[in-house]
Design a protein around this motif. Sequence first.
Motif, PDB file in Angstrom:
ATOM      1  N   ASN A  59      42.127  46.484  34.936  1.00 50.16           N
ATOM      2  CA  ASN A  59      42.246  45.362  35.726  1.00 50.16           C
ATOM      3  C   ASN A  59      41.803  44.109  35.344  1.00 50.16           C
ATOM      4  OD1 ASN A  59      41.292  44.168  38.875  1.00 50.16           O
ATOM      5  ND2 ASN A  59      43.378  45.099  38.971  1.00 50.16           N
ATOM      6  N   ASP A 126      40.673  37.757  41.660  1.00 46.36           N
ATOM      7  CA  ASP A 126      40.083  38.915  41.644  1.00 46.36           C
ATOM      8  C   ASP A 126      40.571  40.011  40.631  1.00 46.36           C
ATOM      9  OD1 ASP A 126      38.707  41.383  42.106  1.00 46.36           O
ATOM     10  OD2 ASP A 126      39.617  41.665  43.971  1.00 46.36           O
ATOM     11  N   ILE A 145      30.765  39.832  44.724  1.00 48.44           N
ATOM     12  CA  ILE A 145      31.642  39.861  45.858  1.00 48.44           C
ATOM     13  C   ILE A 145      31.094  39.393  47.220  1.00 48.44           C
ATOM     14  CG2 ILE A 145      32.841  41.845  47.203  1.00 48.44           C
ATOM     15  CD1 ILE A 145      33.196  43.419  44.498  1.00 48.44           C
ATOM     16  N   SER A 155      41.122  34.010  48.022  1.00 45.64           N
ATOM     17  CA  SER A 155      40.947  34.923  46.748  1.00 45.64           C
ATOM     18  C   SER A 155      42.197  35.760  46.891  1.00 45.64           C
ATOM     19  CB  SER A 155      39.648  35.532  47.253  1.00 45.64           C
ATOM     20  OG  SER A 155      39.902  36.289  48.354  1.00 45.64           O
ATOM     21  N   ALA A 157      43.617  38.760  45.207  1.00 48.33           N
ATOM     22  CA  ALA A 157      43.155  40.236  44.440  1.00 48.33           C
ATOM     23  C   ALA A 157      44.233  40.570  43.787  1.00 48.33           C
ATOM     24  CB  ALA A 157      43.063  41.264  45.531  1.00 48.33           C
ATOM     25  N   PRO A 161      41.901  44.746  46.275  1.00 50.05           N
ATOM     26  CA  PRO A 161      40.544  43.933  46.543  1.00 50.05           C
ATOM     27  C   PRO A 161      39.649  44.865  45.733  1.00 50.05           C
ATOM     28  CG  PRO A 161      41.879  44.088  48.740  1.00 50.05           C
ATOM     29  CD  PRO A 161      42.656  45.184  47.806  1.00 50.05           C
ATOM     30  N   SER A 162      38.801  44.055  45.098  1.00 48.69           N
ATOM     31  CA  SER A 162      37.832  44.898  44.309  1.00 48.69           C
ATOM     32  C   SER A 162      36.856  45.653  45.410  1.00 48.69           C
ATOM     33  CB  SER A 162      37.031  44.141  43.319  1.00 48.69           C
ATOM     34  OG  SER A 162      37.854  43.641  42.396  1.00 48.69           O
ATOM     35  N   LEU A 177      35.591  43.076  48.425  1.00 46.98           N
ATOM     36  CA  LEU A 177      36.132  41.735  48.581  1.00 46.98           C
ATOM     37  C   LEU A 177      37.138  41.705  49.955  1.00 46.98           C
ATOM     38  CD1 LEU A 177      36.346  39.087  47.172  1.00 46.98           C
ATOM     39  CD2 LEU A 177      38.708  39.838  46.688  1.00 46.98           C
ATOM     40  N   ALA A 179      39.897  39.868  50.637  1.00 45.12           N
ATOM     41  CA  ALA A 179      40.700  39.392  49.961  1.00 45.12           C
ATOM     42  C   ALA A 179      41.491  38.227  50.829  1.00 45.12           C
ATOM     43  CB  ALA A 179      41.547  40.184  48.960  1.00 45.12           C
ATOM     44  N   THR A 182      46.844  39.922  48.517  1.00 50.30           N
ATOM     45  CA  THR A 182      46.694  40.898  47.406  1.00 50.30           C
ATOM     46  C   THR A 182      48.220  41.141  46.852  1.00 50.30           C
ATOM     47  OG1 THR A 182      44.851  42.178  48.322  1.00 50.30           O
ATOM     48  CG2 THR A 182      46.236  43.409  46.806  1.00 50.30           C
ATOM     49  N   TRP A 204      49.263  41.271  51.948  1.00 52.93           N
ATOM     50  CA  TRP A 204      49.655  41.946  50.599  1.00 52.93           C
ATOM     51  C   TRP A 204      51.139  41.868  50.367  1.00 52.93           C
ATOM     52  CZ3 TRP A 204      52.772  46.181  50.798  1.00 52.93           C
ATOM     53  CH2 TRP A 204      52.839  46.873  51.864  1.00 52.93           C
TER      54      TRP A 204
END
Length: 500
Positions: A59, A126, A145, A155, A157, A161-162, A177, A179, A182, A204
């Motif tokens: 990642n 991220d 985070i 943000s 991702a 999301p981490s 996170l 996010a 994503t 997402w």
Amino acid sequence: MKILSSDQMYAADAATLKNQGITSLELMERAATLCFNWIHEKLKGDPRRILVFCGVGNNGGDGLAIARHLIQHGYNISCYVLNYSEKRSGEFLENYNRLKEMGEWPTMINSSEEIPEIDSDDLIVDAIFGIGLKRTVSGFTSELIKKINAISPFSLAIDMPSGLYANNPNCEGDIILEATHTLTFQGPKLSFLLPNNAPFISSWEILNIALDEEYLQSIKTEYNVVTKFLICSIYKERDQFSHKGTFGHTLIIGGSYGKIGAAVLASRAALKAGSGLVSAYIPKCGYNILQASIPEVMVEVDSENELHHFNFKCNPTVIGIGPGIGTSEKTTKGLINFLKDNATPMVVDADALNIIALNKEFLNSLPKNSVLTPHPREFERLVGGWKNDYEKLEKLQSFSKEYKVIVVLKGKYSVIANGNQLYFNPTGNTALATGGSGDVLTGIITGLIAQGYDTFDAAIFGVYLHGLSAEIGMENLTEETFIASDILSYLSNAFREVKN
Ligand SMILES: NC(=O)C1=CN([C@@H]2O[C@H](COP(=O)(O)OP(=O)(O)OC[C@H]3O[C@@H](n4cnc5c(N)ncnc54)[C@H](O)[C@@H]3O)[C@@H](O)[C@H]2O)[C@@H](O)CC1
Ligand SMILES: [K+]
């Protein structure tokens, strides 16, 4: 569309490298280029600061490659590596070297003190953890985070999301996170579709990294997302020589004094979904209301203010039961007696579910392949609670298997279960969070079954159309002003979208 677990994603990656004759680095470049293109298309050279945070696995490798493209296109970026482990992946190292060769050394973060200042106007990329996350994020990585979540800049991702697991429950208190958006590779991860994860995955989209199609086809999974492609394959063109008898006879059993509207909505929905004939069996007090509201529906009546005898004369193809019936003693007794003898397939909703939940022995009396449409509270009454969303899905599968019924668990991403097979519906919006929306869904699914759709197909198709109507409705109305009967105003548009 199949929802793959992280293990299945790794296997699909490996099959792709073999079958397409490419290296893992090339696949990463494909993924990173798609992410860069997405950002570039949105930012169009915007000089705002972009902070790219990378882990040390693949990642992170994606993040470094995205950073390289951004630098090459003149963006104002700062790239950081969270140095949480000695173990770097090969693809991470390769992309690290490429950046170094350009004279752009990423900044190493080795402690909380080295976390940079973040501004709410920054764009955060991220790329810390993706599907390889195996344990709770800790130390300075979790501090970062937390800081991003507190400042709440936009943000983006990469893949996940981490901090969020792809297909396992997170622990209470895990730092994840939140996010803004994503970009996920190939397909959604199961965790994206679960209500507990809503704070982390508000929106997402999929970037298609063209994994090996043949291999993807061969993967077996219990989890699927409903797609327009699937819906088009379910939709049946009408035969030119058909007549009203061809499309079945729906019976809606519903209503009580003060809740006749539920029976009206469900009956109208069955008609609008295409049932050839629709009858309603309601308490006598609703006779004039129903006849006057929908002249197309035939009406039979029970006792004055509530259902009690359940002794209708018509011979329906399918019955939709429950909207507005209440849970009085008389109605409960009558329903239980009715269930003992009834062999006609049913769509069971609302108070019929609540009555059954208090008399669970009658679950076994439901005709095989009946459809149950609980919202989470109703489902909880049927199965007891659950520890987390994953256990809820397990309970959904075992309930569906045990009683041989299709279950539609309503919510954002309503889940349609047939034994172990789960289909997540992507259509709909908060406009559907309005009184009567469930009654309309019951009517639509019942009306589809009446005209010959397989019950599982009807449940999938009905939920999809119901949600799509609400989406289309937003062209003229808002999520606030849209009401349940509006679903039926836009049902034709939803059908048309499927037919085209
Ligand atoms: N060829 C491929 O495999 C592709 C992979 N891609 C990317 O690769 C990602 C998966 O990469 P990885 O498998 O390297 O995994 P990640 O980069 O998600 O995680 C990095 C590594 O950190 C370690 N780790 C896990 N949890 C940790 C924790 N809490 N604290 C510290 N270390 C932890 C693990 O050993 C893990 O392998 C995908 O999400 C995607 O972003 C994409 O580039 C597409 C192609
Ligand atoms: K990530």
